[in-house]
Design a protein around this motif. Structure first.
Motif, short mmCIF file in Angstrom:
data_model
loop_
_atom_site.label_atom_id
_atom_site.label_comp_id
_atom_site.label_asym_id
_atom_site.label_seq_id
_atom_site.Cartn_x
_atom_site.Cartn_y
_atom_site.Cartn_z
N ILE A 13 24.89 16.01 -21.91
CA ILE A 13 25.42 17.47 -21.95
C ILE A 13 24.25 18.31 -21.45
CG2 ILE A 13 26.44 19.35 -22.70
CD1 ILE A 13 28.04 17.37 -24.60
N MET A 14 23.08 18.22 -21.82
CA MET A 14 22.22 19.16 -21.50
C MET A 14 21.73 19.10 -19.97
SD MET A 14 20.66 21.11 -24.03
CE MET A 14 19.04 21.19 -24.27
N LEU A 15 21.71 17.77 -19.59
CA LEU A 15 21.36 17.22 -18.19
C LEU A 15 22.35 17.98 -17.16
CD1 LEU A 15 19.43 14.07 -18.64
CD2 LEU A 15 18.54 16.23 -18.07
N THR A 16 23.71 17.54 -17.68
CA THR A 16 24.79 17.96 -16.72
C THR A 16 24.70 19.50 -16.65
OG1 THR A 16 26.02 15.88 -17.46
CG2 THR A 16 27.15 17.49 -16.30
N ALA A 17 24.43 20.17 -17.71
CA ALA A 17 24.47 21.70 -17.52
C ALA A 17 23.43 22.18 -16.41
CB ALA A 17 24.26 22.39 -18.94
N GLN A 18 22.34 21.47 -16.73
CA GLN A 18 21.06 21.81 -15.86
C GLN A 18 21.38 21.60 -14.31
OE1 GLN A 18 17.64 20.07 -17.14
NE2 GLN A 18 17.80 20.79 -19.14
N ARG A 19 21.97 20.57 -14.04
CA ARG A 19 22.53 20.15 -12.83
C ARG A 19 23.73 20.81 -12.38
NH1 ARG A 19 22.55 13.30 -13.08
NH2 ARG A 19 20.42 13.12 -13.22
N ILE A 26 23.97 24.23 -12.98
CA ILE A 26 23.21 25.60 -12.54
C ILE A 26 22.56 25.28 -11.36
CG2 ILE A 26 21.60 26.98 -13.53
CD1 ILE A 26 22.35 26.40 -16.51
N GLN A 27 21.85 24.20 -11.19
CA GLN A 27 21.20 24.08 -9.79
C GLN A 27 22.08 23.91 -8.65
OE1 GLN A 27 18.49 20.89 -10.00
NE2 GLN A 27 17.95 21.01 -7.99
N THR A 28 23.20 23.53 -8.97
CA THR A 28 24.25 23.24 -7.81
C THR A 28 24.89 24.27 -7.21
OG1 THR A 28 24.46 20.87 -8.43
CG2 THR A 28 26.19 22.03 -6.97
N PHE A 29 25.36 25.10 -8.44
CA PHE A 29 26.43 26.26 -8.13
C PHE A 29 25.78 27.72 -8.57
CE2 PHE A 29 28.94 22.73 -8.92
CZ PHE A 29 30.07 22.78 -7.96
N LYS A 62 33.84 28.85 -11.92
CA LYS A 62 34.36 27.74 -13.12
C LYS A 62 33.96 26.34 -12.73
CE LYS A 62 38.57 29.36 -13.06
NZ LYS A 62 40.27 29.27 -13.54
N ARG A 63 33.89 25.67 -13.70
CA ARG A 63 33.66 24.16 -13.29
C ARG A 63 35.01 23.67 -12.79
NH1 ARG A 63 34.12 21.34 -17.06
NH2 ARG A 63 34.77 22.40 -18.88
N ALA A 74 32.47 13.45 -4.18
CA ALA A 74 31.15 13.73 -3.54
C ALA A 74 30.02 14.67 -4.17
CB ALA A 74 31.86 14.52 -2.18
N GLU A 75 30.67 15.42 -5.16
CA GLU A 75 29.62 16.04 -6.12
C GLU A 75 29.00 14.87 -6.95
OE1 GLU A 75 31.84 19.26 -7.66
OE2 GLU A 75 32.41 20.15 -5.47
N LYS A 76 27.73 15.11 -7.49
CA LYS A 76 26.84 14.58 -8.20
C LYS A 76 26.31 15.27 -9.63
CE LYS A 76 27.59 11.04 -5.50
NZ LYS A 76 28.56 9.88 -5.79
#
Length: 546
Positions: free
Chosen positions: A375-381, A383-386, A464-465, A471-473
């Motif tokens: 969950i931590m890594l997904t949150a960081q990714r 934030i970096q994406t959007f 929002k998520r 296509a999104e990683k």
């Protein structure tokens, strides 16, 4: 046949929602109100006192204040006329701007900004003129308006100077005060130091956690309090079976807790069951809560535990303790009432327990209960994406909150237009280009909110998520590890993104917001601009109760 405890049962969900609202109301009314902006201030006690004495004592001082605020306009106009040849444009009665001028766009923008600044300053003047001279106007609104003028003035300087890059004034260095004026949402690093308590459990003594109140955020608070009780009583903490409670291992990092303590202190239900050779019996049940029922566990939940192979003795309250009127207890109180030689002890739901907070568990990490690594890594990714590094996070609780908030005094349910104004003020202070929106609101509400969150004529995006898209990683880790679609994982992901924001706006009375604030405090990500939605304001319209 045992009663079905599925959360999908509509009738039970309604009952649980009403119960949750009542609990939230009771808990929220017990809390101290958040500090008002007048208590917080914007530049220290001396500045606040000076403003109170000099600016708000009489109407004559309002004229003085207006003159000071207007000074940037006068200076900008003087600077504007000092730039080569541009002053010639204003020597006739009519303003004419040659379309062939290379600085035409900058000049037009500067004129519009000057008009906007004049309009805003008149608004400030009108608000001061209509306020009672014996009272201090809302300092938060005043400082927000003043900050807007400071930023607008900076834009004017940049536009006017850029229109004549060859002029000597164009190369003047920025004022040292710029950073102080424009960086008002600094991080809050100070964390009060507390005395600590060591958690050294005996290897054959266990505390069996039971948490039933509300949803996941309430359960995490209950779990955190169980950890404190386990440390006081020198016991290992046993997590409940996922068949009876949430599957905590999908949401929080259990190994992290043990590593932070430097020893094994928390066991999963499966580990405990294997250790006890599948003979899971709670030897002693001493209930912390006595009312509305012992241990806050009804007969149906007792039957559910037994059907899962967990047997227990009679539920015996330690004292008279009503969840509606919790008493403050000390560590010595807990030791005297819950110490026993029995191997496996349970004390029931302790979400409402009010045990002294002068001590905390000694550990080597920033926080003990934190999201799982995936969950931590997904949150960081995400934030970096959007979002990028500079964003405001908003927890906008709406479902069930109209009834819940209106039962409180004062109400905490704000009309969308009023909420939009409050959000825009925080975004302006934070100087952020985007807002992350964590909400259970209907699209009809979020669409209106999006249309109304406007700053300097620009709509601030509410992000929002999105639904899963191959296509999104950014969410690939959750998908690969079978965590996608889990509502509790998604809720914790929302919390994690909010906890990583530059500034956070929360929903007062929500344990979801409380958990985000806990993470922000422990992670040192809290900001001086963090606040509840429309903090220190009342809803401008409140419906009657049923």
């Amino acid at each position: 046949m045992d009663k079905d405890f599925s959360f999908s049962d509509d009738q039970q969900e309604e009952e649980e929602e009403e119960e949750e609202e009542e609990k939230l109301i009771m808990e929220s009314n017990e809390r101290k109100p958040p500090p008002s902006p007048l208590q917080i201030g914007v530049g220290g006690g001396q500045i606040k006192n000076m403003m109170r004495r000099r600016f708000f004592r009489s109407n004559n001082n309002k004229t003085y204040l207006f003159a000071i605020i207007s000074l940037p306009i006068i200076l900008c106009i003087a600077l504007y006329f000092s730039i080569d040849n541009i002053g010639n444009l204003f020597r006739s009665n009519n303003i004419t701007i040659p379309s062939s001028s290379p600085n035409h766009d900058h000049t037009i923008q500067a004129l519009y900004l000057l008009r906007d600044q004049q309009f805003s300053l008149f608004n400030i003047w009108n608000n001061l003129s209509t306020s009672n001279s014996t009272t201090i106007p809302n300092l938060h609104n005043f400082t927000s308006a003043l900050l807007h003028q400071i930023r607008l003035n900076k834009q004017l300087q940049q536009l006017l100077l850029s229109s004549s890059s060859s002029h000597p004034l164009a190369n003047l260095p920025a004022h040292n005060a710029d950073a102080a004026f424009l960086n008002t949402c600094s991080k809050v690093d100070a964390v009060p130091s507390r005395r600590t308590i060591q958690w050294n459990p005996k290897p054959d003594k266990f505390l069996f956690a039971i948490c039933l109140s509300g949803q996941m955020s309430n359960h995490l608070i209950c779990l955190e309090k169980h950890m404190f009780f386990a440390a006081i009583l020198g016991r290992l903490l046993v997590l409940p079976t996922p068949k009876f409670d949430y599957q905590y291992t999908r949401v929080i990092d259990i190994d992290h807790i043990n590593k932070c303590l430097g020893r094994k202190v928390v066991l999963t239900f499966e580990e405990f069951s294997e250790l006890r050779k599948n003979h899971v019996h709670i030897d002693k049940v001493i209930c912390y809560v006595s009312s509305p029922q012992p241990c806050y566990v009804d007969e149906d939940h007792v039957k559910k535990l037994k059907s899962l192979g967990v047997s227990m003795g009679k539920l015996e309250p330690a004292w008279v303790e009503d969840i509606k009127e919790p008493k403050k207890r000390t560590i010595e109180d807990v030791k005297s009432k819950f110490s026993t030689n029995e191997d496996v002890l349970a004390i029931g739901d302790v979400f409402f327990a009010d045990v002294e907070k002068e001590k905390e568990l000694a550990h080597t990490c920033k926080t003990l209960i934190e999201p799982s690594r995936y969950i931590m890594l997904t949150a960081q990714r995400f934030i970096q994406t959007f979002l990028g590094h500079n964003f405001v996070a908003l927890h906008f609780r709406r479902h069930g909150f109209l009834k819940f908030c209106n039962a409180k005094k004062p109400s905490c349910f704000f009309p969308i237009p009023q909420a939009a104004d409050c959000i825009a003020r925080v975004v302006e202070r934070a100087n952020s280009p985007v807002i992350y929106l964590s909400t259970d609101a209907a699209e009809s509400e979020t669409d209106l909110l999006q249309s109304l969150v406007v700053l300097n004529g620009k709509t601030i995006p509410l992000v929002k998520r999105p639904a899963r898209n191959s296509a999104e990683k950014w969410d690939a880790l959750l998908y690969r590890h079978g965590l996608e679609g889990d509502s509790q994982v998604e809720a914790m992901l929302d919390k994690t993104i909010c906890a990583m924001s530059n500034v956070f706006i929360g929903s007062p009375g929500s344990t979801f917001t409380d958990d985000i604030l806990r993470l922000r405090k422990d992670w040192r990500s809290a900001s001086a601009c963090d606040e509840d939605l429309c903090q220190s304001e009342l809803p401008n319209f409140i419906a009657e109760n049923e």
